[in-house]
Design a protein around this motif. Structure first.
Motif, PDB file in Angstrom:
ATOM      1  N   LYS A   1       0.761  -1.062  -0.389  1.00  0.00           N
ATOM      2  CA  LYS A   1      -0.111   0.154  -0.068  1.00  0.00           C
ATOM      3  C   LYS A   1       1.017   1.373  -0.194  1.00  0.00           C
ATOM      4  O   LYS A   1       2.306   1.344   0.226  1.00  0.00           O
ATOM      5  N   ILE A   2       0.317   2.092  -0.734  1.00  0.00           N
ATOM      6  CA  ILE A   2       1.330   3.361  -0.559  1.00  0.00           C
ATOM      7  C   ILE A   2       0.441   4.653   0.723  1.00  0.00           C
ATOM      8  O   ILE A   2      -0.382   4.499   1.635  1.00  0.00           O
ATOM      9  N   GLY A   3       1.666   4.751   1.692  1.00  0.00           N
ATOM     10  CA  GLY A   3       1.931   4.963   3.017  1.00  0.00           C
ATOM     11  C   GLY A   3       2.884   5.333   3.349  1.00  0.00           C
ATOM     12  O   GLY A   3       3.920   4.248   2.737  1.00  0.00           O
ATOM     13  N   GLY A   4       3.319   5.946   4.664  1.00  0.00           N
ATOM     14  CA  GLY A   4       4.357   5.848   5.230  1.00  0.00           C
ATOM     15  C   GLY A   4       5.169   5.111   5.783  1.00  0.00           C
ATOM     16  O   GLY A   4       4.588   3.935   5.584  1.00  0.00           O
ATOM     17  N   LYS A   5       6.619   4.312   6.358  1.00  0.00           N
ATOM     18  CA  LYS A   5       6.859   3.286   6.837  1.00  0.00           C
ATOM     19  C   LYS A   5       6.355   3.294   8.425  1.00  0.00           C
ATOM     20  O   LYS A   5       6.910   3.857   9.059  1.00  0.00           O
ATOM     21  N   HIS A   6       5.473   2.237   8.616  1.00  0.00           N
ATOM     22  CA  HIS A   6       5.276   1.582   9.707  1.00  0.00           C
ATOM     23  C   HIS A   6       6.794   1.700  10.860  1.00  0.00           C
ATOM     24  O   HIS A   6       6.410   2.716  12.450  1.00  0.00           O
ATOM     25  N   MET A   7       7.694   0.670  10.129  1.00  0.00           N
ATOM     26  CA  MET A   7       8.628   0.975  10.799  1.00  0.00           C
ATOM     27  C   MET A   7       9.316   2.476  11.319  1.00  0.00           C
ATOM     28  O   MET A   7       9.585   2.579  12.468  1.00  0.00           O
ATOM     29  N   ALA A   8       9.977   3.081  10.303  1.00  0.00           N
ATOM     30  CA  ALA A   8      10.160   4.582  10.987  1.00  0.00           C
ATOM     31  C   ALA A   8       9.102   5.275  12.048  1.00  0.00           C
ATOM     32  O   ALA A   8      10.456   5.891  12.512  1.00  0.00           O
ATOM     33  N   HIS A   9       7.980   5.506  12.024  1.00  0.00           N
ATOM     34  CA  HIS A   9       6.230   5.738  12.715  1.00  0.00           C
ATOM     35  C   HIS A   9       7.064   5.207  14.055  1.00  0.00           C
ATOM     36  O   HIS A   9       7.168   5.739  14.576  1.00  0.00           O
ATOM     37  N   LEU A  10       7.008   3.914  14.004  1.00  0.00           N
ATOM     38  CA  LEU A  10       7.689   3.268  15.782  1.00  0.00           C
ATOM     39  C   LEU A  10       8.622   4.117  16.062  1.00  0.00           C
ATOM     40  O   LEU A  10       9.027   3.593  17.382  1.00  0.00           O
ATOM     41  N   ILE A  11       9.688   4.127  15.380  1.00  0.00           N
ATOM     42  CA  ILE A  11      10.778   4.286  15.940  1.00  0.00           C
ATOM     43  C   ILE A  11      11.680   5.767  16.481  1.00  0.00           C
ATOM     44  O   ILE A  11      11.475   6.588  17.713  1.00  0.00           O
ATOM     45  N   PHE A  12      10.833   6.808  15.171  1.00  0.00           N
ATOM     46  CA  PHE A  12      10.579   7.891  16.097  1.00  0.00           C
ATOM     47  C   PHE A  12       9.530   8.253  16.957  1.00  0.00           C
ATOM     48  O   PHE A  12      10.172   8.610  18.435  1.00  0.00           O
ATOM     49  N   LEU A  13       8.270   7.407  17.685  1.00  0.00           N
ATOM     50  CA  LEU A  13       7.857   6.879  18.536  1.00  0.00           C
ATOM     51  C   LEU A  13       8.623   6.677  19.488  1.00  0.00           C
ATOM     52  O   LEU A  13       8.253   7.328  20.488  1.00  0.00           O
ATOM     53  N   GLY A  14       9.183   5.723  19.390  1.00  0.00           N
ATOM     54  CA  GLY A  14       9.970   5.727  20.653  1.00  0.00           C
ATOM     55  C   GLY A  14      11.246   6.361  21.038  1.00  0.00           C
ATOM     56  O   GLY A  14      11.283   6.020  22.793  1.00  0.00           O
ATOM     57  N   PHE A  15      11.932   6.555  20.448  1.00  0.00           N
ATOM     58  CA  PHE A  15      12.838   8.318  20.910  1.00  0.00           C
ATOM     59  C   PHE A  15      11.757   9.661  21.216  1.00  0.00           C
ATOM     60  O   PHE A  15      12.347   9.238  22.269  1.00  0.00           O
ATOM     61  N   ILE A  16      10.532   9.492  21.138  1.00  0.00           N
ATOM     62  CA  ILE A  16       9.219  10.306  21.523  1.00  0.00           C
ATOM     63  C   ILE A  16       9.596   9.891  23.037  1.00  0.00           C
ATOM     64  O   ILE A  16       9.878  10.753  24.179  1.00  0.00           O
ATOM     65  N   LEU A  17       9.045   9.308  23.301  1.00  0.00           N
ATOM     66  CA  LEU A  17       8.916   8.342  24.240  1.00  0.00           C
ATOM     67  C   LEU A  17      10.047   8.061  25.528  1.00  0.00           C
ATOM     68  O   LEU A  17       9.876   8.133  26.460  1.00  0.00           O
ATOM     69  N   LEU A  18      11.109   8.134  24.996  1.00  0.00           N
ATOM     70  CA  LEU A  18      12.265   7.483  25.799  1.00  0.00           C
ATOM     71  C   LEU A  18      13.077   9.288  26.192  1.00  0.00           C
ATOM     72  O   LEU A  18      13.021  10.014  27.654  1.00  0.00           O
ATOM     73  N   SER A  19      12.834  10.095  25.350  1.00  0.00           N
ATOM     74  CA  SER A  19      13.239  11.258  26.076  1.00  0.00           C
ATOM     75  C   SER A  19      11.478  11.898  26.932  1.00  0.00           C
ATOM     76  O   SER A  19      12.327  12.687  28.137  1.00  0.00           O
ATOM     77  N   VAL A  20       9.895  11.509  27.051  1.00  0.00           N
ATOM     78  CA  VAL A  20       9.675  12.383  27.925  1.00  0.00           C
ATOM     79  C   VAL A  20       9.825  11.346  29.537  1.00  0.00           C
ATOM     80  O   VAL A  20       9.960  11.744  30.324  1.00  0.00           O
ATOM     81  N   LEU A  21      10.540  10.292  29.292  1.00  0.00           N
ATOM     82  CA  LEU A  21       9.942   9.217  30.158  1.00  0.00           C
ATOM     83  C   LEU A  21      11.448   9.629  31.038  1.00  0.00           C
ATOM     84  O   LEU A  21      11.607   9.850  32.550  1.00  0.00           O
ATOM     85  N   PHE A  22      12.915  10.364  30.556  1.00  0.00           N
ATOM     86  CA  PHE A  22      14.112   9.971  31.172  1.00  0.00           C
ATOM     87  C   PHE A  22      14.540  11.394  30.567  1.00  0.00           C
ATOM     88  O   PHE A  22      14.870  11.769  31.938  1.00  0.00           O
ATOM     89  N   ILE A  23      14.149  12.245  29.854  1.00  0.00           N
ATOM     90  CA  ILE A  23      14.851  13.801  29.861  1.00  0.00           C
ATOM     91  C   ILE A  23      13.475  14.752  30.449  1.00  0.00           C
ATOM     92  O   ILE A  23      13.401  15.735  31.493  1.00  0.00           O
ATOM     93  N   ILE A  24      13.059  15.086  29.140  1.00  0.00           N
ATOM     94  CA  ILE A  24      11.810  16.232  29.020  1.00  0.00           C
ATOM     95  C   ILE A  24      11.256  16.007  30.092  1.00  0.00           C
ATOM     96  O   ILE A  24      10.879  17.139  30.701  1.00  0.00           O
ATOM     97  N   LYS A  25      10.655  15.139  30.933  1.00  0.00           N
ATOM     98  CA  LYS A  25       9.471  15.293  32.312  1.00  0.00           C
ATOM     99  C   LYS A  25      10.506  15.610  33.807  1.00  0.00           C
ATOM    100  O   LYS A  25       9.994  16.763  34.658  1.00  0.00           O
ATOM    101  N   ASN A  26      12.080  16.168  33.095  1.00  0.00           N
ATOM    102  CA  ASN A  26      12.688  16.010  34.673  1.00  0.00           C
ATOM    103  C   ASN A  26      13.143  17.440  33.996  1.00  0.00           C
ATOM    104  O   ASN A  26      13.993  18.347  33.406  1.00  0.00           O
ATOM    105  N   GLY A  27      13.593  18.416  34.723  1.00  0.00           N
ATOM    106  CA  GLY A  27      14.386  19.497  35.126  1.00  0.00           C
ATOM    107  C   GLY A  27      15.461  19.539  35.989  1.00  0.00           C
ATOM    108  O   GLY A  27      16.690  18.939  35.478  1.00  0.00           O
ATOM    109  N   ALA A  28      16.165  20.656  36.410  1.00  0.00           N
ATOM    110  CA  ALA A  28      18.073  20.787  36.841  1.00  0.00           C
ATOM    111  C   ALA A  28      17.841  20.874  37.527  1.00  0.00           C
ATOM    112  O   ALA A  28      17.111  21.749  38.599  1.00  0.00           O
ATOM    113  N   ILE A  29      19.055  20.944  38.975  1.00  0.00           N
ATOM    114  CA  ILE A  29      19.157  20.718  40.110  1.00  0.00           C
ATOM    115  C   ILE A  29      20.229  21.922  40.277  1.00  0.00           C
ATOM    116  O   ILE A  29      21.277  21.050  39.392  1.00  0.00           O
ATOM    117  N   LEU A  30      20.996  21.777  40.935  1.00  0.00           N
ATOM    118  CA  LEU A  30      21.753  22.352  41.965  1.00  0.00           C
ATOM    119  C   LEU A  30      21.694  22.227  42.593  1.00  0.00           C
ATOM    120  O   LEU A  30      20.693  22.866  44.432  1.00  0.00           O
TER     121      LEU A  30
END
Lengths: 293, 86
Positions: A264-293
């Protein structure tokens, strides 16, 4: 159409949906984007009205910080800290000073020390310490980050400290809307002990002989006002749920289409899954947290 | 999925490298929301460009494909924007 057919139509490739799950088609993708835009607009513009009354869309309260820090001390069989309103006042003044002078440090550019805020609030200490955090979304994230840093952890778990105060203040720091968290820890001066103490200065901890003993006040901070409605936990959890849902549909659609040899014509599901994986990792481990001092 | 990965290994390696760089750049300046949003925006744009490059290479570059990458990319970018409170 019965329920099973409706389910298959929305979530798996079928003849009825032109062999692509309906929830992955352009009309549904446009709908997701519109919902995301609407949510982003609501959080940005309605934040001060529907979120934490303290200001921006964070879920940080002094009550939670106080409880979580004491839980960490309890795990180590240490006495829980008592809430002190003078330390809380010092913490709020320190945060306000960082916004006013636009700095992010224990020591102000003009040389003002953390302990000067404590003394100016009327708290005479034997030991005092300070932990800072900024741009966190949740109280748990702040305490977790402190506990993952040896110096901050040492401050929270230091046996000498008996009292604590928090400042959670919103403002503009370096041109950016920021939530600053200041934790001031202290031990009220005990004259008999102070005679044998020496001045000690640590990166985030200070101690010095005090001037006068002062009775500790175990009053939980009055600045901890519970939010009316908080969109933030909803948004964060909603993002996790949406990533999970979208990934499942992508995997199901990809698996079934490859089993049936559907081209079928359409985007690659594998690419979408990789993109979502990186977004999920960024939220879980980086973006949700801030900085400490 | 393994078959798809093996078939276009080079292209997926590029995407994974871009994603890894995205995480590293976020970690380097953790806590700076505006910076994090710019990094996420660049990652989203590179993901869309990757889609265009990949489908161009395969000879399957249609408007429908590009729109799909744009819609997915920007949906998640806006979800990140909410979490970043920008």
């Amino acid at each position: 159409m019965n329920l099973k057919k409706i389910f298959l139509h929305f979530f798996t490739p079928q003849e009825s949906n032109n062999y692509k799950a309906k929830t992955l088609q352009i009309d549904f993708l446009s709908f997701y984007l519109m919902v995301a835009l609407l949510l982003a607009f609501t959080v940005k513009n309605m934040g001060p009205y529907v979120n934490n009354v303290l200001g921006f869309a964070t879920d940080i309260t002094t009550i939670k910080l106080f409880d979580l820090s004491n839980k960490e001390r309890e795990k180590q069989s240490l006495q829980p800290l008592q809430y002190n309103k003078e330390l809380a006042e010092a913490a709020q003044k320190k945060a306000a000073d960082m916004f006013a002078k636009d700095y992010w440090a224990h020591f102000a550019p003009d040389g003002t020390t953390p302990w000067s805020f404590i003394l100016n609030s009327g708290y005479q200490y034997e030991y005092a310490g300070e932990n800072l955090a900024k741009n966190f979304l949740f109280s748990q994230g702040v305490v977790d980050a402190w506990m993952n840093s040896p110096t901050h952890k040492e401050n929270i778990l230091r046996k000498d400290y008996t009292e604590v105060g928090y400042g959670v203040v919103n403002g503009i720091l370096n041109g950016e809307e920021t939530t600053l968290v200041v934790q001031m820890l202290g031990t009220p001066l005990n004259k008999s002990l102070s005679l044998n103490k020496q001045n000690e200065i640590y990166p985030v901890t200070v101690s010095r002989p005090g001037i006068m003993a002062k009775e500790a006040q175990a009053v939980l901070g009055q600045d901890s006002i519970k939010p009316k409605i908080n969109l933030l936990p909803f948004s964060v959890n909603g993002t996790y749920v949406f990533i999970f849902f979208f990934s499942l549909v992508l995997i199901a659609d990809f698996y079934i289409a490859s089993k049936l040899y559907i081209v079928k014509i359409g985007g690659k599901h594998m690419a979408h899954l990789i993109f979502l994986g990186f977004i999920l990792l960024s939220v879980l481990f980086i973006i949700k947290n801030g900085a400490i001092l | 999925m393994k078959k798809e990965l093996r078939k276009h290994l080079f292209d997926y390696l590029i995407l994974i490298s871009v994603g890894s760089l995205f995480l590293i750049l976020l970690k380097v300046n953790q806590g700076n929301r505006t910076y994090s949003f710019i990094v996420a925006l660049v990652f989203c744009m590179l993901y869309i460009l990757w889609g265009i490059y990949h489908h161009y290479k395969l000879g399957s570059l249609y408007l429908k494909n590009v729109v799909e990458y744009i819609l997915i990319g920007f949906t998640f970018l806006y979800l990140l924007k909410i979490i970043l409170v920008i």
